[in-house]
Scaffold this active site. Structure first.
Site, PDB file in Angstrom:
ATOM      1  N   ASP A  45       0.836  -1.192   0.000  1.00 27.30           N
ATOM      2  CA  ASP A  45       0.000   0.000   0.000  1.00 27.30           C
ATOM      3  C   ASP A  45       0.876   1.249   0.000  1.00 27.30           C
ATOM      4  O   ASP A  45       1.764   1.393   0.843  1.00 27.30           O
ATOM      5  CB  ASP A  45      -0.895   0.012   1.244  1.00 27.30           C
ATOM      6  CG  ASP A  45      -1.739   1.282   1.326  1.00 27.30           C
ATOM      7  OD1 ASP A  45      -2.767   1.345   0.618  1.00 27.30           O
ATOM      8  OD2 ASP A  45      -1.366   2.204   2.082  1.00 27.30           O
ATOM      9  N   TYR A  50       2.817  10.173   0.243  1.00 27.87           N
ATOM     10  CA  TYR A  50       3.858   9.671   1.137  1.00 27.87           C
ATOM     11  C   TYR A  50       5.255  10.094   0.690  1.00 27.87           C
ATOM     12  O   TYR A  50       6.199  10.043   1.478  1.00 27.87           O
ATOM     13  CB  TYR A  50       3.804   8.145   1.231  1.00 27.87           C
ATOM     14  CG  TYR A  50       2.497   7.580   1.736  1.00 27.87           C
ATOM     15  CD1 TYR A  50       1.535   8.388   2.342  1.00 27.87           C
ATOM     16  CD2 TYR A  50       2.222   6.224   1.609  1.00 27.87           C
ATOM     17  CE1 TYR A  50       0.338   7.860   2.797  1.00 27.87           C
ATOM     18  CE2 TYR A  50       1.022   5.688   2.061  1.00 27.87           C
ATOM     19  CZ  TYR A  50       0.083   6.508   2.647  1.00 27.87           C
ATOM     20  OH  TYR A  50      -1.105   5.981   3.084  1.00 27.87           O
ATOM     21  N   LYS A  78      -2.878   6.092  -4.214  1.00 29.04           N
ATOM     22  CA  LYS A  78      -3.987   6.999  -3.906  1.00 29.04           C
ATOM     23  C   LYS A  78      -3.761   8.348  -4.574  1.00 29.04           C
ATOM     24  O   LYS A  78      -2.625   8.827  -4.634  1.00 29.04           O
ATOM     25  CB  LYS A  78      -4.103   7.207  -2.388  1.00 29.04           C
ATOM     26  CG  LYS A  78      -4.142   5.922  -1.578  1.00 29.04           C
ATOM     27  CD  LYS A  78      -4.137   6.204  -0.086  1.00 29.04           C
ATOM     28  CE  LYS A  78      -3.920   4.933   0.714  1.00 29.04           C
ATOM     29  NZ  LYS A  78      -2.525   4.453   0.679  1.00 29.04           N
ATOM     30  N   HIS A 109      -7.618   9.638  -1.686  1.00 28.79           N
ATOM     31  CA  HIS A 109      -6.930   9.608  -0.392  1.00 28.79           C
ATOM     32  C   HIS A 109      -7.757  10.269   0.720  1.00 28.79           C
ATOM     33  O   HIS A 109      -7.926   9.702   1.800  1.00 28.79           O
ATOM     34  CB  HIS A 109      -5.574  10.298  -0.517  1.00 28.79           C
ATOM     35  CG  HIS A 109      -4.582   9.863   0.512  1.00 28.79           C
ATOM     36  ND1 HIS A 109      -3.222   9.827   0.274  1.00 28.79           N
ATOM     37  CD2 HIS A 109      -4.739   9.438   1.786  1.00 28.79           C
ATOM     38  CE1 HIS A 109      -2.602   9.399   1.365  1.00 28.79           C
ATOM     39  NE2 HIS A 109      -3.499   9.171   2.297  1.00 28.79           N
TER      40      HIS A 109
END
Length: 309
Positions: A45, A50, A78, A109
């Site tokens: 994931d 990020y 996402k 997200h």
């Protein structure tokens, strides 16, 4: 646990356990992904937000070079809040970083729009330091774009993340494609049962993040979790992961160390007594107003969660 799967409303199989990559430090992510995928994990994931998808891609590439087949790994990404009005562009950025032609699941997200023309690609801010949010944005508009990218084949399935019951009820009447997944923070201190129940009713698979609460595992010392762990002679982490399996949800366990990545593959089959003890714990926290949400960015948007309306 790595060989257990659930079936999505698309008919595809999704692993019960995944490796989470949020907050994994630079220089550690690639090795963690490579190790996890070559040692049984079949779900990774990630997200554009990020800032480490390039390293995730490096880890996947290394695992593929060792004989792991791309089609055997379920990759999640996402679309971030600065790209919710240009979904395909966001997906293309992630695919380029990951070095992939497609992802298996692409999620919204968070259901909001931050200024796509702001002073930062991921976290634009106003002069006063607050997040630069476009307040008249309507989140179902993003879903139409999600449905469009599904048709391109660049993702095999689409879903949402951090959607409350209220937001799902706003989305579902206008959705041509029912989300395959809703990824939410989920653990005994934040059961979010009203969301879980609605997802079950509508055929939306729940994917749980932050199963241990947060960094440092604050739920490891919760009394019922300690008691059940002692019963099975396992660590509290095992009970917290097993909780989701018993609830029919996929769970994401984040780690960058080989020992912990291996340890997180261990689960036990909780019985009715165990689940009652955990549910009673959740109910008591709810009653006392002591539910704990560990992940809640300072957007200032009323997302409609029962603990943070």
């Amino acid at each position: 646990m790595t060989d257990r799967t659930f079936t999505l409303n698309t008919g595809a199989k999704i692993p019960a356990l995944g490796l989470g990559t949020w907050q994994s430090a630079p220089g550690e992510v690639a090795a963690a992904v490579e190790y996890a995928v070559t040692h049984g994990y079949r779900l990774v994931d990630g997200a554009y937000c990020y800032g480490n998808e390039e390293e995730v891609g490096q880890g996947l590439k290394a695992a593929f070079a060792k004989g792991i087949k791309r089609e055997d790994v379920f990759v999640v990404s996402k679309v971030w809040a600065t790209y919710t009005t240009r979904v395909e562009e966001g997906l293309d950025k992630s695919l380029k970083s990951l070095g992939l032609d497609y992802v298996d699941l692409f999620l919204v997200h968070w259901p909001l729009l931050m200024n796509p023309n702001g002073n930062d690609d991921r976290f634009p801010k106003l002069p006063n330091g607050e997040r630069d949010i476009i307040w008249d944005y309507k989140h179902p508009e993003t879903w139409r774009q999600m449905e469009a990218v599904l048709a391109t084949g660049k993702t095999k399935a689409i879903g949402v993340s951090n959607y409350s019951k209220k937001y799902l009820e706003e989305l579902l009447p206008v959705a041509k494609v029912v989300p395959a997944v809703n990824q939410i923070e989920n653990h005994p201190a934040l059961p979010q049962q009203e969301i879980v129940d609605l997802c079950r009713e509508k055929g939306i698979h729940v994917m749980a993040y932050s199963p241990f609460g947060s960094t440092g595992g604050p739920l490891f010392t919760a009394e019922p979790i300690v008691e059940i762990a002692a019963k099975y002679n396992v660590k509290p982490a095992t009970i917290l992961l097993s909780y989701h399996l018993a609830r029919g949800a996929t769970v994401l366990a984040k780690s960058v160390t080989a020992d912990r990545i291996d340890a997180n593959k261990t689960v036990v089959d909780l019985d009715a007594e165990d689940l009652k003890k955990l549910n009673d714990y959740s109910d008591q926290l709810t009653k006392e107003g002591k539910l704990q949400r560990f992940v809640y960015p300072p957007f200032g948007v009323p997302f409609g969660f029962p603990d943070k309306p």
